[in-house]
Each structure stands twice: as C-alpha cells, then as structure tokens.
Design a protein around this motif. Structure first.
Motif, mmCIF file in Angstrom:
data_model
loop_
_atom_site.group_PDB
_atom_site.id
_atom_site.type_symbol
_atom_site.label_atom_id
_atom_site.label_comp_id
_atom_site.label_asym_id
_atom_site.label_seq_id
_atom_site.Cartn_x
_atom_site.Cartn_y
_atom_site.Cartn_z
ATOM 1 N N SER A 139 0.829 -1.211 0.000
ATOM 2 C CA SER A 139 0.000 0.000 0.000
ATOM 3 C C SER A 139 0.861 1.258 0.000
ATOM 4 N N TRP A 182 -9.929 -8.360 -6.098
ATOM 5 C CA TRP A 182 -9.265 -7.212 -5.470
ATOM 6 C C TRP A 182 -7.801 -7.470 -5.108
ATOM 7 N N LYS A 194 -9.084 0.648 -1.527
ATOM 8 C CA LYS A 194 -9.010 0.178 -2.914
ATOM 9 C C LYS A 194 -10.273 0.522 -3.692
ATOM 10 N N ALA A 251 -13.130 -2.391 -6.342
ATOM 11 C CA ALA A 251 -11.846 -2.030 -6.956
ATOM 12 C C ALA A 251 -11.712 -2.577 -8.367
#
Length: 632
Positions: free
Chosen positions: A135, A232, A357, A290
């Motif tokens: 991330s 995702w 996301k 996402a």
C-alpha cells in the motif's frame, strides 16, 4: 431508514444517478471524511496510525499502527492523484511527516512504547509489514511527483531501504507474492535497484501464472480457494502495475483476464448494492468495487460507464446507509456494524481501511464517461440469471424481481482452515451471512451434516463434479467433531435451480444405517428476505425454525432445519429438499414451485434419478446421482 452519515455530503443528483443519487463529489467527500476522522489517532510525528478496536491483530500493536498508516495513505494517494495533485485538506502533508518518522529507526519490537511511538516494524521481522509495504509503495507511485519527489534525499533513501526486503520471496504462497510485485513496480519506476525490482515483478507474475484456471479465475494458491481475492488482489495488482508501467504486453494479457473475471464478478452485487459476503477478509467492505473501477480505468470491462458507477456507488452507499461508518467517522471491524465472529486473527483495527481500494475510480478524470454518463442497471437488475462461474464449481443464481444474488458452492475451499463458515456453506447470498460459533457450537446455515452422538460433521474439502447451465455438484468426505475424516463415508451433493427455487440433493454412501442427518436452510433476520425449506425425500416431517443468533447481516436470525436418517439401501440414501430465498413480498410456498419425483434404478451402476417439473413454465429437469457422481 438509512443510518445518518457521519460527515457532510453534497446534494444527490437523481438525474445523473437515478438509482443511487451519487456523483464523483460524493466519493471525494467520503474519502475526505474518512481521512479526516482518523487524524486524532496519529502518533506524535505521524509515523503510525493506531485506531481504536476490540483487540490487536496477531502481528501486534506496532504492526497495526503501520497498517492504519499505510492503508489510509493509499486512500489519500488516490484522493490526491485523482484530483490532479490538488490537496485542499493537506492529507499528504501528514503522510510525508510520517514517512520520515516511521523510517527513522525501524524496529523488531511488536509493541508500542512511549519512548518509540512512531517507528515502523521491520519487514524482515514482522511479515505483515510486507503487506503494508504494498500500500505504501502504490501510494508513493501514484503521488510520485506530488510527494516522493519533494522528500529529502535522506528520507527517500530510508524509505527505499525499508521497502527493499519486500522484494524477496513471499513468506506466504498465495496472493502475497503480489505485494513484492507492487513494491518492485514502484522502486523500478523510481530508478532504485531496478534489476532487483524487476526480478521481484517477474518472479511474482511467474508464480501467480501457475494458479490461473481460465475464464478469468485464479486459485489463491495451490488449492481451490476462489473468492473476492480474485478481483481485489489477483487481478488488481498485475493489471494496475501494467497500467502504471504502460506495459502494453502485460496489459493485454492481464487486462483480457480482468475482462473475463468481471463478466462473472459484476454479477455478484445485488440491486441494493451489496457485494457477496463469501470468503475471508470481508471487513474490507467496498474494496469489492476495486476491480470494476480498474476495468473502467484500463478499458477492460464488460460494463458500460453508467453501470460501473451504479455498481460502485451502490456498494459504497450500501455500507454507509447501514451504519458501517461510526458516528466518529471510523470504519470498525465488521460488515455493517462491528461483528467479531467474522474476523480473522490477522484482522486489526486498521484492517478495514483496505476499503481504500474501492476509491480507485477517483483516478478517472472528472470528465470521464464513468462519471458523466447516467447510471444504468446492474446485471442482477436486468434479468434472472443462472450460470456456472468458470472453473470454480460455484453456481450463480440471481432474480431480477428482488435483485437478490445467491451463489451455490460446489468447489471453493478455505485456504485457512478445514472448517470455515466463510467457505464451507453450500450457499451464500447478498442479503444473508453465515452463522458462526460464538459462545458455543452454532447451527450452521445452508449445511448438510451427519449427526454423530448429536454433533454435526463438517463438510471437509469439496471436489467439484458436474456444472451445467442450471446445476452444480460436488463430493466430500465428512469430518467428525474432532476434525478427523470419516473413512469410507462419502456425500455426493447437487444443487439445481430455477427462478428463486433450489433443489438440494445429497446422496450418502458408506454411513451406518440409522445415522441421523440434518439439512439447514438460509439464516434470515426478521426484516430480511423470506427463507423457505421443504422436505421432498428422505427427511422426517416438516422443518422446524431454530434461533441462530447474529450474522453479519444482523441480529436475531432463524434457520429452518430438516432431519432424517440413512437407510440400508445399497445405492446410498438420497435426501431431497426444496429451498428458496426471496425478497419478493408474500412469496408462495416453495413446495408449490415444482413437482419432484424419484426413480431408483440401475444405469450401468446403481443410482437415483430425480425428475423435476417447474410449475411456472412447465419445463422439466432430470438429475441422476450415483456412487460414481452426478450426471447432467
């Protein structure tokens, strides 16, 4: 009544968005509200973001603080990058300070101390830090000119040094390989250790390739784990990396797979916006949007722009309207409200912020058709649908009259445990949740079990057999209450669907005559959809309703139960039931939807044939079950 939203939102636009009322401005306001609400929980120099919660994760409080920082940073990066670099709320300022503070003295200490409230855990000592590194790297890549390029050279060096261990082999052999890919993509883009970074990218793609099963579906490791991680994680990271790298060859390969995945995945959202709660890590909530956003971003999607926004805005509203954000503006551990039984040991207070996301659509410019075209209906709203989901053994059933989506599981198994409510049920829906053990044993919903001394068997890993246009089947060896497989016992199960009706069939072989069995139906709340369960063959008497406590859908559920017993029949004992779950008002009893009869005969091997006549249109279906499997 929808729950009150904890932060101000702009007026709805029912002309542009007739189904949700939401526009891009609502997404921006929600992102800002979520980010601003977390600010009181930063450490003194913003290195960690330690959110309130019922317990720390198994990785410890310091890792949880990094998780809160990294996941909200990704949200801030999407918010700012999608605004062309504008940052009116100064989100990135805090994260720039935190990047400097967190990397000043990385530590192996899992606990937080007043003497060291800002330092990040080292990747080589706390493996969860590798997850958060992805991330951080993605956020830095998205905001490179706005943030990374403005940092002091010494800070950039410390961040790179902290990230580099994530380029090594993954300690978990599943979608975790893609965290190294994501870190490698950023470091390569930034000109840091480019050969090593590219090797990490290539190694991850090579490993994930071994799990591709076709038709847009990956298994999440060397197993049969098929769930939302396909969308995702297993699609998200490779496709987004290819897009950010402008690698047209990678984009073509992984983009085509994403398109195929979305043909199935976009059908797993109900008309009320709910994604299907099936699989682990459900507390990420609207992260489920996402992949549809990514399809719109890269052009690899079967959805029109208006349908993409309707899906995504519907999902975000679904959770906000049901209290998934507290009055303080925080995302708690749960589905709507807090629900501890659905959590995994790795879930910490910052975990829900991987919902970031779901804000990937902010990377689309404000003038993109996905933001400017009128909303269009979801697949679940257009027509009744029954279809197998690729090679997974999952069978999709949705009804347009109520927009309710159900999935029947004849092939997906948990990667975490032999018995897992998030995977081993025979059916899941967008308006129900699986029952879970709390203070003691819980009655499993949508389950078929042998009862040994009154205690139910668990399903055990399912091996798929046939999947057809309207059916799916599988076999499993039941496991006893102590977790041991019952040698010689086999259950062949099949589900055949039509409209809202489900025929549930189980053929038990190898069990001692007189062994009790139990079939359960859907667990529903008093204000939820209507569930029905009707005995057809092999069960004793009508169903009885049993309280089954809270599920992620809400408190006070009830589940219908049928019971019977095995016989000495050498062909095995056949059990049949009709079931239904519907949001339609005043539904007719499920027994009125079909006529079912059985024939026991010899077809080269002993077996049972089930004949079904559906009353709404007079069509017929046959299903043969034998010790050799289910025949279409």
């Amino acid at each position: 009544m929808p729950a009150p939203h904890p932060f101000p939102l702009p007026p709805e636009d029912r002309r542009l968005s007739p189904r949700t009322g939401w526009t891009r401005a609502h997404w921006e306001a929600t992102a800002d509200g979520l980010l601003c609400a977390t600010r009181p929980y930063f450490s003194p120099r913003h290195g960690l973001l330690t959110l309130p919660g019922p317990r720390p994760s198994s990785s410890g409080p310091r890792s949880d603080g990094l998780e809160g920082f990294a996941r909200t940073f990704l949200l801030a990066a999407l918010r700012v990058a999608g605004s062309g670099g504008d940052d009116p709320h100064a989100h990135l300022t805090r994260y720039a300070e935190g990047l400097a503070a967190g990397t000043r003295r990385p530590t192996a200490d899992r606990g937080l101390t007043p003497a060291d409230p800002d330092s990040w855990p080292r990747i080589d000592t706390v493996r969860q830090a590798r997850v958060e590194a992805a991330s951080l790297a993605l956020g830095l890549r998205l905001t490179r000119r706005r943030l990374w390029d403005t940092l002091d050279e010494a800070v950039r060096g410390r961040i790179a040094d902290w990230l580099l261990p994530a380029l090594g082999p993954s300690p978990v052999d599943n979608n975790w390989w893609l965290f190294g890919l994501t870190v490698g993509g950023f470091l390569h883009d930034a000109g840091i250790e480019t050969a090593r970074a590219q090797a990490a990218v290539d190694r991850a793609l090579t490993r994930v390739e071994e799990w591709y099963r076709g038709a847009g579906w990956y298994s999440d490791g060397d197993n049969r784990a098929f769930d939302h991680y396909n969308a995702w994680a297993l699609h998200f990271y490779p496709v987004l990396h290819a897009h950010l790298s402008a690698d047209h060859a990678l984009a073509a390969t992984y983009g085509d797979r994403l398109h195929d995945q979305l043909e199935d995945y976009t059908r797993l959202f109900g008309s009320d916006g709910a994604p299907l709660p099936f699989g682990r890590s459900l507390t990420y909530r609207f992260a489920a949007t996402a992949a549809p956003w990514l399809g719109a971003l890269t052009g690899h999607t079967p959805l029109t722009p208006g349908a993409t926004r309707r899906l995504a805005s519907g999902a975000l509203r679904h959770f906000l309207d049901r209290g998934a954000v507290t009055g303080d503006g925080l995302l708690p551990l749960g589905w709507y409200r807090p629900h501890p039984p659905m959590l995994q040991s790795y879930s910490g207070p910052g975990s829900p912020y991987w919902a970031a996301k779901g804000f990937l659509g902010l990377l689309l410019p404000a003038g993109h058709p996905t933001w400017t075209d009128p909303e269009e209906p979801l697949p679940a709203e257009r027509a009744d649908t029954v279809r197998p989901l690729g090679p997974t053994g999952l069978l999709l059933q949705s009804t347009a009259s109520d927009g309710l989506v159900r999935v029947h599981n004849h092939g997906s198994n948990s990667p975490l445990a032999a018995s897992d409510p998030s995977y081993d049920r025979f059916a899941y829906s967008t308006r129900t949740g699986p029952t879970t053990p709390t203070a003691g044993p819980a009655l499993p919903d949508n389950h078929f079990a042998l009862l040994l001394a009154g205690r139910p068997t668990t399903r055990g890993p399912a091996t798929p057999h046939t999947t057809g246009p309207d059916r799916a089947s599988s076999t499993h060896t039941p496991h006893g209450p102590d977790g041991t497989a019952l040698r010689g016992v086999r259950v062949l199960s099949a589900t055949l669907v039509h409209g809202r009706a489900e025929l549930r069939a189980h053929l038990v072989t190898g069990a001692a005559p007189g062994t009790p069995v139990r079939q359960t139906g859907w667990a529903v709340t008093s204000d939820g959809p209507a569930a029905q369960l009707h005995p057809v063959h092999g069960y004793d008497g009508p169903p009885r309703l049993t309280p089954t406590g809270s599920t992620l859908a809400g408190p006070g559920t009830e589940t219908a139960v049928l019971e019977g017993a095995t016989t000495p029949d050498p062909r095995g004992t056949l059990f049949l039931a009709l079931a239904s779950l519907t949001g339609d008002p005043d539904p007719a009893p499920v027994r009125t939807l079909a006529t079912v009869r059985t024939t026991a005969h010899r077809t080269g091997h002993t077996g049972h044939t089930v004949h079904i006549t559906w009353h709404d249109d007079g069509t017929t279906s046959d299903l043969t079950l034998s010790a050799g499997g289910a025949v279409p």
